[in-house]
Design a protein around this motif. Structure first.
Motif, PDB file in Angstrom:
ATOM      1  N   UNK A   1       0.840  -1.172   0.000  1.00 49.21           N
ATOM      2  CA  UNK A   1       0.000   0.000   0.000  1.00 49.21           C
ATOM      3  C   UNK A   1       0.889   1.240   0.000  1.00 49.21           C
ATOM      4  N   UNK A   2       0.490   2.242  -0.731  1.00 46.03           N
ATOM      5  CA  UNK A   2       1.248   3.490  -0.779  1.00 46.03           C
ATOM      6  C   UNK A   2       0.571   4.565   0.062  1.00 46.03           C
ATOM      7  N   UNK A   3       1.385   5.389   0.659  1.00 46.10           N
ATOM      8  CA  UNK A   3       0.914   6.584   1.356  1.00 46.10           C
ATOM      9  C   UNK A   3       1.786   7.732   0.853  1.00 46.10           C
ATOM     10  N   UNK A   4       1.154   8.812   0.446  1.00 44.75           N
ATOM     11  CA  UNK A   4       1.895   9.939  -0.116  1.00 44.75           C
ATOM     12  C   UNK A   4       2.186  10.972   0.974  1.00 44.75           C
ATOM     13  N   UNK A   5       3.429  11.467   0.974  1.00 51.02           N
ATOM     14  CA  UNK A   5       3.809  12.519   1.908  1.00 51.02           C
ATOM     15  C   UNK A   5       3.526  13.874   1.254  1.00 51.02           C
ATOM     16  N   UNK A   6       2.879  14.774   2.001  1.00 49.71           N
ATOM     17  CA  UNK A   6       2.571  16.098   1.478  1.00 49.71           C
ATOM     18  C   UNK A   6       3.787  17.010   1.617  1.00 49.71           C
ATOM     19  N   UNK A   7       3.675  18.196   1.083  1.00 51.57           N
ATOM     20  CA  UNK A   7       4.757  19.171   1.183  1.00 51.57           C
ATOM     21  C   UNK A   7       5.009  19.599   2.630  1.00 51.57           C
ATOM     22  N   UNK A   8       4.036  19.325   3.504  1.00 55.34           N
ATOM     23  CA  UNK A   8       4.176  19.658   4.930  1.00 55.34           C
ATOM     24  C   UNK A   8       4.594  18.438   5.750  1.00 55.34           C
ATOM     25  N   UNK A   9       5.136  17.414   5.079  1.00 52.01           N
ATOM     26  CA  UNK A   9       5.598  16.181   5.742  1.00 52.01           C
ATOM     27  C   UNK A   9       4.475  15.434   6.455  1.00 52.01           C
ATOM     28  N   UNK A  10       3.282  15.508   5.935  1.00 52.88           N
ATOM     29  CA  UNK A  10       2.161  14.793   6.531  1.00 52.88           C
ATOM     30  C   UNK A  10       1.820  13.569   5.694  1.00 52.88           C
ATOM     31  N   UNK A  11       1.472  12.494   6.384  1.00 50.55           N
ATOM     32  CA  UNK A  11       1.057  11.257   5.727  1.00 50.55           C
ATOM     33  C   UNK A  11      -0.385  10.962   6.097  1.00 50.55           C
ATOM     34  N   UNK A  12      -1.143  10.463   5.146  1.00 48.01           N
ATOM     35  CA  UNK A  12      -2.469   9.948   5.433  1.00 48.01           C
ATOM     36  C   UNK A  12      -2.361   8.436   5.393  1.00 48.01           C
ATOM     37  N   UNK A  13      -2.678   7.813   6.505  1.00 50.09           N
ATOM     38  CA  UNK A  13      -2.578   6.365   6.581  1.00 50.09           C
ATOM     39  C   UNK A  13      -3.856   5.739   6.008  1.00 50.09           C
ATOM     40  N   UNK A  14      -3.712   4.679   5.240  1.00 58.77           N
ATOM     41  CA  UNK A  14      -4.892   4.004   4.700  1.00 58.77           C
ATOM     42  C   UNK A  14      -5.818   3.521   5.812  1.00 58.77           C
ATOM     43  N   UNK A  15      -7.116   3.618   5.575  1.00 59.45           N
ATOM     44  CA  UNK A  15      -8.111   3.243   6.577  1.00 59.45           C
ATOM     45  C   UNK A  15      -7.939   1.791   7.029  1.00 59.45           C
ATOM     46  N   UNK A  16      -7.592   0.911   6.111  1.00 58.96           N
ATOM     47  CA  UNK A  16      -7.431  -0.505   6.475  1.00 58.96           C
ATOM     48  C   UNK A  16      -6.287  -0.694   7.474  1.00 58.96           C
ATOM     49  N   UNK A  17      -5.272   0.145   7.376  1.00 57.46           N
ATOM     50  CA  UNK A  17      -4.133   0.070   8.304  1.00 57.46           C
ATOM     51  C   UNK A  17      -4.539   0.569   9.682  1.00 57.46           C
ATOM     52  N   UNK A  18      -5.203   1.721   9.731  1.00 58.40           N
ATOM     53  CA  UNK A  18      -5.605   2.268  11.033  1.00 58.40           C
ATOM     54  C   UNK A  18      -6.655   1.391  11.694  1.00 58.40           C
ATOM     55  N   UNK A  19      -7.526   0.775  10.899  1.00 56.95           N
ATOM     56  CA  UNK A  19      -8.533  -0.127  11.463  1.00 56.95           C
ATOM     57  C   UNK A  19      -7.858  -1.352  12.086  1.00 56.95           C
ATOM     58  N   UNK A  20      -6.770  -1.798  11.488  1.00 61.96           N
ATOM     59  CA  UNK A  20      -6.071  -2.984  11.984  1.00 61.96           C
ATOM     60  C   UNK A  20      -5.427  -2.751  13.353  1.00 61.96           C
ATOM     61  N   UNK A  21      -5.022  -1.516  13.659  1.00 70.63           N
ATOM     62  CA  UNK A  21      -4.380  -1.239  14.952  1.00 70.63           C
ATOM     63  C   UNK A  21      -5.358  -0.680  15.976  1.00 70.63           C
ATOM     64  N   UNK A  22      -6.572  -0.377  15.563  1.00 69.93           N
ATOM     65  CA  UNK A  22      -7.570   0.138  16.488  1.00 69.93           C
ATOM     66  C   UNK A  22      -7.494   1.644  16.610  1.00 69.93           C
ATOM     67  N   UNK A  23      -8.489   2.190  17.267  1.00 71.79           N
ATOM     68  CA  UNK A  23      -8.596   3.643  17.411  1.00 71.79           C
ATOM     69  C   UNK A  23      -7.443   4.180  18.253  1.00 71.79           C
ATOM     70  N   UNK A  24      -6.692   5.062  17.676  1.00 72.24           N
ATOM     71  CA  UNK A  24      -5.602   5.715  18.403  1.00 72.24           C
ATOM     72  C   UNK A  24      -5.371   7.083  17.780  1.00 72.24           C
ATOM     73  N   UNK A  25      -4.930   8.011  18.598  1.00 68.78           N
ATOM     74  CA  UNK A  25      -4.686   9.375  18.141  1.00 68.78           C
ATOM     75  C   UNK A  25      -3.201   9.658  17.979  1.00 68.78           C
ATOM     76  N   UNK A  26      -2.374   8.944  18.718  1.00 70.30           N
ATOM     77  CA  UNK A  26      -0.945   9.210  18.739  1.00 70.30           C
ATOM     78  C   UNK A  26      -0.144   7.970  18.343  1.00 70.30           C
ATOM     79  N   UNK A  27       0.998   8.225  17.742  1.00 71.23           N
ATOM     80  CA  UNK A  27       1.920   7.164  17.368  1.00 71.23           C
ATOM     81  C   UNK A  27       3.318   7.548  17.833  1.00 71.23           C
ATOM     82  N   UNK A  28       4.043   6.573  18.363  1.00 68.43           N
ATOM     83  CA  UNK A  28       5.461   6.743  18.615  1.00 68.43           C
ATOM     84  C   UNK A  28       6.143   6.530  17.270  1.00 68.43           C
ATOM     85  N   UNK A  29       7.055   7.420  16.888  1.00 66.91           N
ATOM     86  CA  UNK A  29       7.702   7.356  15.580  1.00 66.91           C
ATOM     87  C   UNK A  29       9.200   7.157  15.773  1.00 66.91           C
ATOM     88  N   UNK A  30       9.747   6.187  15.064  1.00 67.77           N
ATOM     89  CA  UNK A  30      11.191   5.956  15.098  1.00 67.77           C
ATOM     90  C   UNK A  30      11.644   5.446  13.740  1.00 67.77           C
TER      91      UNK A  30
END
Length: 82
Positions: free
Chosen positions: A1-30
């Motif tokens: 699955x592809x996710x495009x990064x905007x000029x403001x370094x923002x990513x939109x995660x596919x709904x199927x991915x977010x549904x798989x991890x459950x409702x969450x507002x924050x992510x630890x990024x590394x």
């Protein structure tokens, strides 16, 4: 699955991915081996308060002093209104 990064370094995660991890507002990024790793983080209200206190470098005595000050102001206001 592809996710495009905007000029403001923002990513939109596919709904199927977010549904798989459950409702969450924050992510630890590394990064690991050239990959971006997102781990869902469920922040509890107490955790958020402790994080804010740490960020402000407030100590227990600061809180005690603030409560005493607020209670004193409340007593002064009550006496003034009589």
């Amino acid at each position: 699955m592809l996710a495009k990064m905007t000029s403001k370094n923002q990513l939109t995660l596919p709904k199927s991915i977010t549904a798989a991890v459950g409702a969450t507002e924050y992510f630890d990024v590394e990064t690991r081996n050239g990959q971006i790793i997102l781990t869902p983080v469920r922040i509890q209200r107490g955790d958020a308060v402790r994080a804010k206190l740490a960020e402000l470098d407030l100590q227990e005595q600061d809180i005690t002093d603030a409560v005493a000050w607020a209670r004193q102001s409340s007593v002064d206001a009550t006496a003034t209104n009589k």
